[in-house]
Scaffold this motif. Structure first.
Motif, PDB file in Angstrom:
ATOM      1  N   ILE A  39       0.922  -0.986   0.011  1.00  0.00           N
ATOM      2  CA  ILE A  39       0.005  -0.015  -0.061  1.00  0.00           C
ATOM      3  C   ILE A  39       0.693   1.176  -0.003  1.00  0.00           C
ATOM      4  CG2 ILE A  39      -1.872   1.100   1.148  1.00  0.00           C
ATOM      5  CD1 ILE A  39      -2.563  -1.750   0.410  1.00  0.00           C
ATOM      6  N   THR A  40       0.664   1.916  -1.020  1.00  0.00           N
ATOM      7  CA  THR A  40       1.692   3.172  -1.133  1.00  0.00           C
ATOM      8  C   THR A  40       1.204   4.027  -0.463  1.00  0.00           C
ATOM      9  OG1 THR A  40       0.647   4.346  -3.098  1.00  0.00           O
ATOM     10  CG2 THR A  40       2.124   2.461  -3.429  1.00  0.00           C
ATOM     11  N   ARG A  41       2.172   5.101   0.050  1.00  0.00           N
ATOM     12  CA  ARG A  41       3.588   5.049  -0.071  1.00  0.00           C
ATOM     13  C   ARG A  41       4.073   4.130   0.919  1.00  0.00           C
ATOM     14  NH1 ARG A  41       4.384  11.279  -0.727  1.00  0.00           N
ATOM     15  NH2 ARG A  41       2.966  10.811   1.236  1.00  0.00           N
ATOM     16  N   GLY A  42       3.525   4.164   2.208  1.00  0.00           N
ATOM     17  CA  GLY A  42       4.158   3.940   3.330  1.00  0.00           C
ATOM     18  C   GLY A  42       4.598   2.370   3.501  1.00  0.00           C
ATOM     19  N   GLY A  43       3.787   1.598   2.634  1.00  0.00           N
ATOM     20  CA  GLY A  43       4.203   0.136   2.690  1.00  0.00           C
ATOM     21  C   GLY A  43       5.087  -0.219   1.885  1.00  0.00           C
ATOM     22  N   CYS A  63      -2.380   1.894  -4.709  1.00  0.00           N
ATOM     23  CA  CYS A  63      -1.845   3.381  -4.531  1.00  0.00           C
ATOM     24  C   CYS A  63      -2.812   4.297  -3.835  1.00  0.00           C
ATOM     25  CB  CYS A  63      -1.319   3.883  -5.708  1.00  0.00           C
ATOM     26  SG  CYS A  63      -0.106   2.961  -6.690  1.00  0.00           S
ATOM     27  N   MET A  64      -2.687   4.877  -2.871  1.00  0.00           N
ATOM     28  CA  MET A  64      -3.613   5.623  -2.149  1.00  0.00           C
ATOM     29  C   MET A  64      -3.278   6.579  -1.210  1.00  0.00           C
ATOM     30  SD  MET A  64      -5.539   2.458   0.014  1.00  0.00           S
ATOM     31  CE  MET A  64      -6.855   3.454   0.391  1.00  0.00           C
ATOM     32  N   ALA A  65      -3.957   7.409  -0.944  1.00  0.00           N
ATOM     33  CA  ALA A  65      -3.422   8.933  -0.046  1.00  0.00           C
ATOM     34  C   ALA A  65      -4.863   8.945   0.801  1.00  0.00           C
ATOM     35  CB  ALA A  65      -3.005   9.739  -0.921  1.00  0.00           C
ATOM     36  N   SER A  66      -4.453   9.487   2.032  1.00  0.00           N
ATOM     37  CA  SER A  66      -5.678   9.937   2.958  1.00  0.00           C
ATOM     38  C   SER A  66      -5.148  11.085   3.811  1.00  0.00           C
ATOM     39  CB  SER A  66      -6.349   8.952   3.326  1.00  0.00           C
ATOM     40  OG  SER A  66      -5.435   8.293   4.568  1.00  0.00           O
ATOM     41  N   TYR A  67      -3.968  10.775   4.526  1.00  0.00           N
ATOM     42  CA  TYR A  67      -3.676  12.019   5.263  1.00  0.00           C
ATOM     43  C   TYR A  67      -3.076  13.232   4.895  1.00  0.00           C
ATOM     44  CZ  TYR A  67      -4.616   8.946   9.069  1.00  0.00           C
ATOM     45  OH  TYR A  67      -5.431   8.426  10.211  1.00  0.00           O
ATOM     46  N   SER A  68      -3.310  14.299   5.272  1.00  0.00           N
ATOM     47  CA  SER A  68      -2.728  15.567   4.649  1.00  0.00           C
ATOM     48  C   SER A  68      -1.403  16.019   5.588  1.00  0.00           C
ATOM     49  CB  SER A  68      -3.616  16.809   5.052  1.00  0.00           C
ATOM     50  OG  SER A  68      -4.309  16.954   6.312  1.00  0.00           O
ATOM     51  N   ILE A  92       1.058  -5.608   2.567  1.00  0.00           N
ATOM     52  CA  ILE A  92       1.881  -4.857   3.436  1.00  0.00           C
ATOM     53  C   ILE A  92       1.403  -3.267   3.615  1.00  0.00           C
ATOM     54  CG2 ILE A  92       4.374  -4.547   4.002  1.00  0.00           C
ATOM     55  CD1 ILE A  92       3.542  -7.176   4.222  1.00  0.00           C
ATOM     56  N   ASP A  93       1.209  -2.825   4.675  1.00  0.00           N
ATOM     57  CA  ASP A  93       1.442  -1.256   4.630  1.00  0.00           C
ATOM     58  C   ASP A  93       2.223  -1.235   6.157  1.00  0.00           C
ATOM     59  OD1 ASP A  93       1.028   1.154   4.471  1.00  0.00           O
ATOM     60  OD2 ASP A  93      -1.132   1.361   4.705  1.00  0.00           O
ATOM     61  N   ASP A  94       2.836   0.297   6.291  1.00  0.00           N
ATOM     62  CA  ASP A  94       3.469   0.359   7.358  1.00  0.00           C
ATOM     63  C   ASP A  94       2.691   0.566   8.657  1.00  0.00           C
ATOM     64  OD1 ASP A  94       1.911   2.565   6.571  1.00  0.00           O
ATOM     65  OD2 ASP A  94       3.809   4.003   6.842  1.00  0.00           O
ATOM     66  N   LEU A  95       1.353   0.857   8.871  1.00  0.00           N
ATOM     67  CA  LEU A  95       0.870   0.918  10.148  1.00  0.00           C
ATOM     68  C   LEU A  95      -0.792   1.077   9.820  1.00  0.00           C
ATOM     69  CD1 LEU A  95      -0.493   4.112  10.599  1.00  0.00           C
ATOM     70  CD2 LEU A  95       1.930   4.597  10.404  1.00  0.00           C
ATOM     71  N   VAL A  96      -1.539   0.606  10.794  1.00  0.00           N
ATOM     72  CA  VAL A  96      -2.882   1.138  10.780  1.00  0.00           C
ATOM     73  C   VAL A  96      -3.108   2.042  12.049  1.00  0.00           C
ATOM     74  CG1 VAL A  96      -4.165  -0.891   9.786  1.00  0.00           C
ATOM     75  CG2 VAL A  96      -3.397  -1.076  11.975  1.00  0.00           C
ATOM     76  N   ASP A  97      -3.899   3.015  11.685  1.00  0.00           N
ATOM     77  CA  ASP A  97      -4.131   4.171  12.796  1.00  0.00           C
ATOM     78  C   ASP A  97      -5.700   3.977  12.954  1.00  0.00           C
ATOM     79  OD1 ASP A  97      -4.802   6.752  13.924  1.00  0.00           O
ATOM     80  OD2 ASP A  97      -2.829   7.717  13.198  1.00  0.00           O
ATOM     81  N   THR A  98      -6.506   4.945  12.453  1.00  0.00           N
ATOM     82  CA  THR A  98      -7.879   4.714  12.650  1.00  0.00           C
ATOM     83  C   THR A  98      -8.517   3.329  12.048  1.00  0.00           C
ATOM     84  OG1 THR A  98      -8.337   5.734  10.464  1.00  0.00           O
ATOM     85  CG2 THR A  98      -8.166   7.362  12.325  1.00  0.00           C
ATOM     86  N   GLY A  99      -7.655   2.711  10.911  1.00  0.00           N
ATOM     87  CA  GLY A  99      -7.883   1.713  10.228  1.00  0.00           C
ATOM     88  C   GLY A  99      -9.040   1.857   8.935  1.00  0.00           C
ATOM     89  N   ARG A 100      -9.039   3.035   8.720  1.00  0.00           N
ATOM     90  CA  ARG A 100      -9.789   3.526   7.476  1.00  0.00           C
ATOM     91  C   ARG A 100      -9.259   2.837   6.285  1.00  0.00           C
ATOM     92  NH1 ARG A 100     -11.497   8.785   5.955  1.00  0.00           N
ATOM     93  NH2 ARG A 100      -9.132   9.084   5.987  1.00  0.00           N
ATOM     94  N   THR A 101      -7.886   3.126   6.140  1.00  0.00           N
ATOM     95  CA  THR A 101      -7.228   2.517   5.048  1.00  0.00           C
ATOM     96  C   THR A 101      -7.436   1.052   4.812  1.00  0.00           C
ATOM     97  OG1 THR A 101      -5.848   4.486   4.967  1.00  0.00           O
ATOM     98  CG2 THR A 101      -5.095   2.461   3.685  1.00  0.00           C
ATOM     99  N   ALA A 102      -7.193   0.214   6.055  1.00  0.00           N
ATOM    100  CA  ALA A 102      -7.189  -1.111   6.082  1.00  0.00           C
ATOM    101  C   ALA A 102      -8.750  -1.525   5.648  1.00  0.00           C
ATOM    102  CB  ALA A 102      -6.747  -1.718   7.461  1.00  0.00           C
TER     103      ALA A 102
HETATM  104  O1  PRP Z   1      -5.452   3.612   9.520  1.00  0.00           O
HETATM  105  P1  PRP Z   1      -5.537   4.884   8.821  1.00  0.00           P
HETATM  106  O2  PRP Z   1      -6.183   6.001   9.726  1.00  0.00           O
HETATM  107  O3  PRP Z   1      -6.378   4.911   7.508  1.00  0.00           O
HETATM  108  O4  PRP Z   1      -3.982   5.396   8.601  1.00  0.00           O
HETATM  109  C1  PRP Z   1      -3.011   4.759   8.008  1.00  0.00           C
HETATM  110  C2  PRP Z   1      -2.525   5.000   6.786  1.00  0.00           C
HETATM  111  O5  PRP Z   1      -2.036   6.340   6.827  1.00  0.00           O
HETATM  112  C3  PRP Z   1      -0.614   6.386   6.098  1.00  0.00           C
HETATM  113  O6  PRP Z   1      -0.906   6.505   4.934  1.00  0.00           O
HETATM  114  P2  PRP Z   1      -1.094   7.942   4.197  1.00  0.00           P
HETATM  115  O7  PRP Z   1      -2.488   7.942   3.446  1.00  0.00           O
HETATM  116  O8  PRP Z   1      -0.843   8.937   4.944  1.00  0.00           O
HETATM  117  O9  PRP Z   1      -0.070   8.071   2.890  1.00  0.00           O
HETATM  118  P3  PRP Z   1       1.489   7.557   2.749  1.00  0.00           P
HETATM  119  O10 PRP Z   1       1.321   6.289   2.692  1.00  0.00           O
HETATM  120  O11 PRP Z   1       1.943   7.958   1.495  1.00  0.00           O
HETATM  121  O12 PRP Z   1       2.128   8.262   3.708  1.00  0.00           O
HETATM  122  C4  PRP Z   1      -0.208   4.975   6.583  1.00  0.00           C
HETATM  123  O13 PRP Z   1       0.786   4.738   5.561  1.00  0.00           O
HETATM  124  C5  PRP Z   1      -1.366   3.987   6.328  1.00  0.00           C
HETATM  125  O14 PRP Z   1      -1.297   3.586   4.848  1.00  0.00           O
END
Ligand code: PRP
Ligand code: GUN
Ligand code: MG
Length: 160
Positions: A39-43, A63-68, A92-102
């Motif tokens: 999952i780009t870019r963090g993954g 390829c996706m983006a959500s955070y500013s 593979i992603d770097d992290l889950v935070d709110t879980g919205r991306t996952a």
């Molecule tokens: O669980 P969530 O609240 O959805 O957050 C997790 C996502 O946020 C970051 O990606 P981001 O969209 O910031 O883009 P990046 O990977 O390019 O840094 C991170 O790499 C995860 O993909």
């Protein structure tokens, strides 16, 4: 939560490498994978480390983006997906935070195995495998987000 209220968790290249390898050890015990979906870019960097350890050469991307830049989640923006239902694939992603991306990716690829290096409590139920949990009010700074710089000695910081 504003940026100033967050705790900071800076991660070095060495620490990222070590923790990504710990994830690879966990994943090799689970099964064989057709390939990795990063999952780009963090993954991307975690996926490269895990691909090397698991001897996987087939790597695709979602390829996706959500955070500013101010750490606030915005609209999820899907730039590129992949076909199929994810059966036999490792996401593979770097992290889950709110879980919205996952959640979004899991709906696209319901049969894939979703793994991250870090998980915050809100996102934790959406990951199949992760290594390190950090609190919800922590912002993780990856090595590509930071560089070493001078900081005041603690005694001086306390005086000012
Ligand atoms: O669980 P969530 O609240 O959805 O957050 C997790 C996502 O946020 C970051 O990606 P981001 O969209 O910031 O883009 P990046 O990977 O390019 O840094 C991170 O790499 C995860 O993909
Ligand atoms: N770098 C980074 N990106 C994120 N996206 C959502 N949460 C985080 C975080 O803690 N660190
Ligand atoms: Mg990301």
């Amino acid at each position: 939560m504003s940026v100033s209220q967050q705790k900071h968790f800076p991660v070095s290249w060495e620490e990222l490498h070590r923790t990504a390898k710990a994830l690879a050890w966990r994943l090799i015990g689970i099964g064989e994978w057709k390939g990795i979906i990063a999952i780009t870019r963090g993954g991307l960097v975690p996926a490269a480390i895990i691909a090397r350890e698991l001897d996987i050469r087939l790597i695709d991307t979602v390829c996706m983006a959500s955070y500013s830049d101010d750490h606030r989640p915005g609209e999820i923006n899907l730039l590129k997906g992949v076909g199929g239902d994810g059966d036999g694939w490792l996401i593979i992603d770097d992290l889950v935070d709110t879980g919205r991306t996952a959640k979004y990716v899991r709906e696209m690829l319901p049969k894939a195995h979703f793994a991250t290096i870090y998980a915050k409590p809100a996102g934790r139920p959406l990951v199949d495998t992760f290594i390190t949990e950090v609190s919800q009010d922590t912002w993780i700074y990856f090595p590509w987000d930071i560089e070493p710089q001078f900081v005041q000695p603690i005694a001086k910081m306390k005086r000012s």
